[in-house]
Design a protein around this motif. Structure first.
Motif, PDB file in Angstrom:
ATOM      1  N   ALA A 185       0.830  -1.207   0.000  1.00 23.03           N
ATOM      2  CA  ALA A 185       0.000   0.000   0.000  1.00 23.03           C
ATOM      3  C   ALA A 185       0.864   1.257   0.000  1.00 23.03           C
ATOM      4  CB  ALA A 185      -0.931  -0.013   1.209  1.00 23.03           C
ATOM      5  N   LEU A 186       1.910   1.250   0.800  1.00 32.24           N
ATOM      6  CA  LEU A 186       2.809   2.401   0.856  1.00 32.24           C
ATOM      7  C   LEU A 186       3.526   2.600  -0.484  1.00 32.24           C
ATOM      8  CD1 LEU A 186       4.176   1.685   4.422  1.00 32.24           C
ATOM      9  CD2 LEU A 186       2.976   3.782   3.779  1.00 32.24           C
ATOM     10  N   ARG A 187       3.996   1.510  -1.087  1.00 30.52           N
ATOM     11  CA  ARG A 187       4.685   1.623  -2.385  1.00 30.52           C
ATOM     12  C   ARG A 187       3.751   2.165  -3.455  1.00 30.52           C
ATOM     13  NH1 ARG A 187       6.695  -3.819  -0.997  1.00 30.52           N
ATOM     14  NH2 ARG A 187       8.896  -3.690  -0.375  1.00 30.52           N
ATOM     15  N   TRP A 188       2.525   1.641  -3.476  1.00 36.39           N
ATOM     16  CA  TRP A 188       1.573   2.075  -4.512  1.00 36.39           C
ATOM     17  C   TRP A 188       1.204   3.543  -4.330  1.00 36.39           C
ATOM     18  CZ3 TRP A 188      -1.603  -2.904  -3.282  1.00 36.39           C
ATOM     19  CH2 TRP A 188      -1.018  -3.996  -3.924  1.00 36.39           C
ATOM     20  N   VAL A 219       7.858  -0.263  11.430  1.00 34.24           N
ATOM     21  CA  VAL A 219       8.528   0.835  10.721  1.00 34.24           C
ATOM     22  C   VAL A 219       9.977   0.465  10.429  1.00 34.24           C
ATOM     23  CG1 VAL A 219       9.391   3.201  10.964  1.00 34.24           C
ATOM     24  CG2 VAL A 219       7.012   2.680  11.544  1.00 34.24           C
ATOM     25  N   LYS A 220      10.656  -0.117  11.407  1.00 32.89           N
ATOM     26  CA  LYS A 220      12.061  -0.511  11.176  1.00 32.89           C
ATOM     27  C   LYS A 220      12.156  -1.572  10.074  1.00 32.89           C
ATOM     28  CE  LYS A 220      13.633  -1.179  15.498  1.00 32.89           C
ATOM     29  NZ  LYS A 220      14.663  -1.258  16.569  1.00 32.89           N
ATOM     30  N   GLU A 221      11.211  -2.504  10.044  1.00 31.47           N
ATOM     31  CA  GLU A 221      11.204  -3.522   8.985  1.00 31.47           C
ATOM     32  C   GLU A 221      10.961  -2.879   7.618  1.00 31.47           C
ATOM     33  OE1 GLU A 221       8.153  -6.256  10.100  1.00 31.47           O
ATOM     34  OE2 GLU A 221       9.156  -6.839  11.971  1.00 31.47           O
ATOM     35  N   LEU A 222      10.007  -1.970   7.558  1.00 26.43           N
ATOM     36  CA  LEU A 222       9.708  -1.297   6.287  1.00 26.43           C
ATOM     37  C   LEU A 222      10.911  -0.498   5.802  1.00 26.43           C
ATOM     38  CD1 LEU A 222       6.099  -0.021   7.133  1.00 26.43           C
ATOM     39  CD2 LEU A 222       6.680  -1.844   5.504  1.00 26.43           C
ATOM     40  N   GLN A 223      11.554   0.211   6.725  1.00 29.09           N
ATOM     41  CA  GLN A 223      12.725   0.991   6.345  1.00 29.09           C
ATOM     42  C   GLN A 223      13.853   0.087   5.843  1.00 29.09           C
ATOM     43  OE1 GLN A 223      13.216   3.143  10.060  1.00 29.09           O
ATOM     44  NE2 GLN A 223      12.391   5.025   9.160  1.00 29.09           N
ATOM     45  N   ALA A 224      14.035  -1.072   6.475  1.00 25.04           N
ATOM     46  CA  ALA A 224      15.084  -2.010   6.053  1.00 25.04           C
ATOM     47  C   ALA A 224      14.818  -2.542   4.647  1.00 25.04           C
ATOM     48  CB  ALA A 224      15.177  -3.166   7.047  1.00 25.04           C
ATOM     49  N   GLN A 225      13.520  -2.584   4.278  1.00 25.67           N
ATOM     50  CA  GLN A 225      13.145  -3.069   2.944  1.00 25.67           C
ATOM     51  C   GLN A 225      13.095  -1.943   1.909  1.00 25.67           C
ATOM     52  OE1 GLN A 225       9.321  -5.102   3.401  1.00 25.67           O
ATOM     53  NE2 GLN A 225      10.009  -5.950   5.356  1.00 25.67           N
ATOM     54  N   GLY A 226      13.374  -0.711   2.345  1.00 25.18           N
ATOM     55  CA  GLY A 226      13.329   0.412   1.424  1.00 25.18           C
ATOM     56  C   GLY A 226      11.925   0.873   1.070  1.00 25.18           C
ATOM     57  N   VAL A 227      10.953   0.543   1.918  1.00 26.53           N
ATOM     58  CA  VAL A 227       9.562   0.938   1.666  1.00 26.53           C
ATOM     59  C   VAL A 227       9.380   2.404   2.067  1.00 26.53           C
ATOM     60  CG1 VAL A 227       7.146   0.499   2.276  1.00 26.53           C
ATOM     61  CG2 VAL A 227       8.754  -1.420   2.056  1.00 26.53           C
ATOM     62  N   PRO A 228       8.728   3.207   1.228  1.00 27.06           N
ATOM     63  CA  PRO A 228       8.524   4.623   1.585  1.00 27.06           C
ATOM     64  C   PRO A 228       7.546   4.767   2.756  1.00 27.06           C
ATOM     65  CG  PRO A 228       7.366   4.079  -0.454  1.00 27.06           C
ATOM     66  CD  PRO A 228       8.188   2.883  -0.105  1.00 27.06           C
ATOM     67  N   ILE A 229       8.022   5.307   3.854  1.00 25.55           N
ATOM     68  CA  ILE A 229       7.196   5.586   5.032  1.00 25.55           C
ATOM     69  C   ILE A 229       7.740   6.867   5.653  1.00 25.55           C
ATOM     70  CG2 ILE A 229       8.591   3.876   6.303  1.00 25.55           C
ATOM     71  CD1 ILE A 229       5.055   4.880   7.326  1.00 25.55           C
ATOM     72  N   HIS A 230       6.873   7.853   5.834  1.00 31.97           N
ATOM     73  CA  HIS A 230       7.343   9.178   6.254  1.00 31.97           C
ATOM     74  C   HIS A 230       6.822   9.612   7.612  1.00 31.97           C
ATOM     75  CE1 HIS A 230       6.989   9.321   1.699  1.00 31.97           C
ATOM     76  NE2 HIS A 230       8.289   9.325   1.931  1.00 31.97           N
ATOM     77  N   GLY A 231       5.735   9.001   8.083  1.00 36.41           N
ATOM     78  CA  GLY A 231       5.144   9.506   9.312  1.00 36.41           C
ATOM     79  C   GLY A 231       4.350   8.468  10.068  1.00 36.41           C
ATOM     80  N   PHE A 232       4.186   8.739  11.363  1.00 40.73           N
ATOM     81  CA  PHE A 232       3.361   7.901  12.227  1.00 40.73           C
ATOM     82  C   PHE A 232       2.340   8.795  12.904  1.00 40.73           C
ATOM     83  CE2 PHE A 232       2.855   5.482  16.388  1.00 40.73           C
ATOM     84  CZ  PHE A 232       2.012   4.534  15.836  1.00 40.73           C
TER      85      PHE A 232
END
Length: 346
Positions: A185-188, A219-232
Motif C-alpha cells: 500500500a505504501l509503495r503504490w 517501521v524498522k522492517e519497512l525501512q530495512a526493505q526500502g519501503v517509503p514511510i514518512h510519518g506515524f
C-alpha cells in the motif's frame, strides 16, 4: 514569558466576560492570533477534521476556515465514499472539502486509503483470491492518490492495522494478503504521488506499549526493505476515565529518532456528561499537555482535532453517556481546553 502568560490569562478572562455578556465567540477572540498562526510560530500546523453535512453551517464554517491551517475529511475520502461500486469512483465529497481548504489557504491530510471499516458492500460480501484483492487494492489506492496528487499534503495510508496486544488485526486485507499488504500500500501510494507524506495511523498508540511497539518494529522492517514511510499518526482519542498517556512525549521522540514525522491526528478528550468544571479543567490540562509534548519533539509536525466542536463530535453516537470532547462547545463557544491550547502555543 511571564508577561505573555499574564496577558493570555487576562485575554482568557476578557473572553469569558464577553461570552457571559452574549458576545459571539468568534467576535470575542477576533483580535487574537488563531491557533494555526500560533502553531506556525513553532513550525507546526493546527488542524481540524470536518465532514460534508456540516458545511451548510455557516458559523461553524467561518471558524473552520480561519482558526486552522490543516483539514482532514472525516469520511469523504474513505473507501465506501470514493469507490461505492467496483471500479466506479466518486470523489465529490473529498473534492468539496479539498476545494474549501484550498479557498481558505489550508492544507489537507488524506484519510484513509486502507482500513477495515467503512468498506463498500461489494468488497466485503465476497471471497477474493490474493491476486484479485491485490489488484483491487492497488487500483483503489492509486486512482484515489492520483486524483488528489498535489492537493493532499499527507495520507493515512494504512489505518488501525494492529490489535491492542500488538498482533495484526484480522482484516480482509491481512487474511487474504498477509502482512505484506502494508508495504504494498505504501509503495503504490508513493508511485501515485511521490511528494505526499505517507503515514501509518492508529489509536491507543499515544504511549509506549504493545501496540505502539508493534508499529515501531514494523517501521524498522519497512525501512530495512526500502519501503517509503514518512510519518506515524497517533490519533489521540483520549478519555478522562482511562488516564493521560504519560509516555506520549517519549513515544513521539522514539518514532522521530527513526527519521519519521509524527503527528497527533484525531484528537479529542471525552468524558461522561454532563461535564462539571473540574472535568473541564482536567480536559484543558490534557489538551495543554498534548500540545506541549508535540512542541517538545522537533519532528512532531502538528495536531489535528477530530472536528473542533462538540456540535459535530462523533463521541455521543459511539460512547453511550459520553461527550464534551472538544475545545469548542455545541454553541461554538471556546471551552477551557481552547485557552489551554492557546497558552501552550504561546
Amino acid at each position: 514569558m511571564r508577561s505573555t502568560r499574564t496577558r493570555l490569562r487576562l485575554t482568557g478572562a476578557l473572553v469569558a466576560l464577553l461570552l457571559s455578556a452574549g458576545v459571539p465567540a468568534a467576535q470575542a477572540v477576533d483580535d487574537q492570533p488563531t491557533l494555526a498562526e500560533l502553531a506556525q510560530r513553532h513550525g507546526r500546523y493546527f488542524g481540524s477534521a470536518t465532514d460534508n453535512p456540516e458545511l451548510t453551517d455557516e458559523p461553524y464554517k467561518a471558524i473552520l476556515g480561519t482558526e486552522f491551517d490543516m483539514i482532514t475529511p472525516g469520511n469523504g475520502m474513505k473507501w465506501y465514499a470514493t469507490e461505492p461500486q467496483q471500479g466506479v469512483f466518486d470523489f465529490s465529497k473529498g473534492d468539496e472539502i479539498v476545494n474549501l481548504a484550498r479557498a481558505n489557504h489550508q492544507r489537507v491530510r488524506g484519510h484513509t486509503l486502507v482500513w477495515h471499516s467503512q468498506l463498500p458492500g461489494w468488497l466485503t460480501s465476497r471471497d477474493w483470491t490474493a491476486d484479485e484483492l491485490r489488484a483491487v487494492l492497488k487500483k483503489h489506492i492509486q486512482t484515489e492518490v492520483r486524483h488528489y496528487k498535489g492537493k493532499v499534503y499527507a495520507w493515512d495510508v494504512v489505518n488501525e492495522a494492529f490489535n491492542e496486544d500488538g498482533t495484526y488485526r484480522e482484516t480482509i486485507f491481512y487474511k487474504t494478503l498477509g502482512p505484506g499488504y502494508i508495504a504494498d500500500a505504501l509503495r503504490w501510494a508513493h508511485q501515485a504521488d511521490p511528494k505526499a507524506k505517507l503515514y501509518l495511523n492508529d489509536y491507543n498508540v499515544e504511549g509506549t506499549g504493545p501496540k505502539s511497539d508493534a508499529y515501531y518494529r514494523l517501521v524498522k522492517e519497512l525501512q530495512a526493505q526500502g519501503v517509503p514511510i514518512h510519518g506515524f499518526g497517533m490519533q489521540a482519542h483520549l478519555a478522562l476515565q482511562y488516564g493521560y498517556p504519560s509516555t506520549l512525549e517519549d513515544n513521539l521522540r522514539r518514532f522521530s529518532r527513526l527519521g519519521l514525522d509524527t503527528a497527533l491526528t484525531e484528537v479529542d478528550v471525552r468524558m461522561y456528561v454532563p461535564a462539571d468544571d473540574a472535568e473541564l479543567a482536567t480536559q484543558a490540562q490534557w489538551y495543554r499537555d498534548m500540545t506541549e509534548a508535540c512542541l517538545a519533539v522537533r519532528r512532531c509536525v502538528g495536531i489535528t482535532l477530530w472536528d473542533y466542536t462538540d456540535r459535530y463530535s462523533w463521541i455521543p453516537a459511539f460512547f453511550d453517556g459520553e461527550g464534551a470532547a472538544l475545545p469548542w462547545d455545541e454553541e461554538l463557544r471556546p471551552k477551557p481546553a481552547y485557552f489551554a491550547i492557546r497558552d501552550a502555543l504561546q
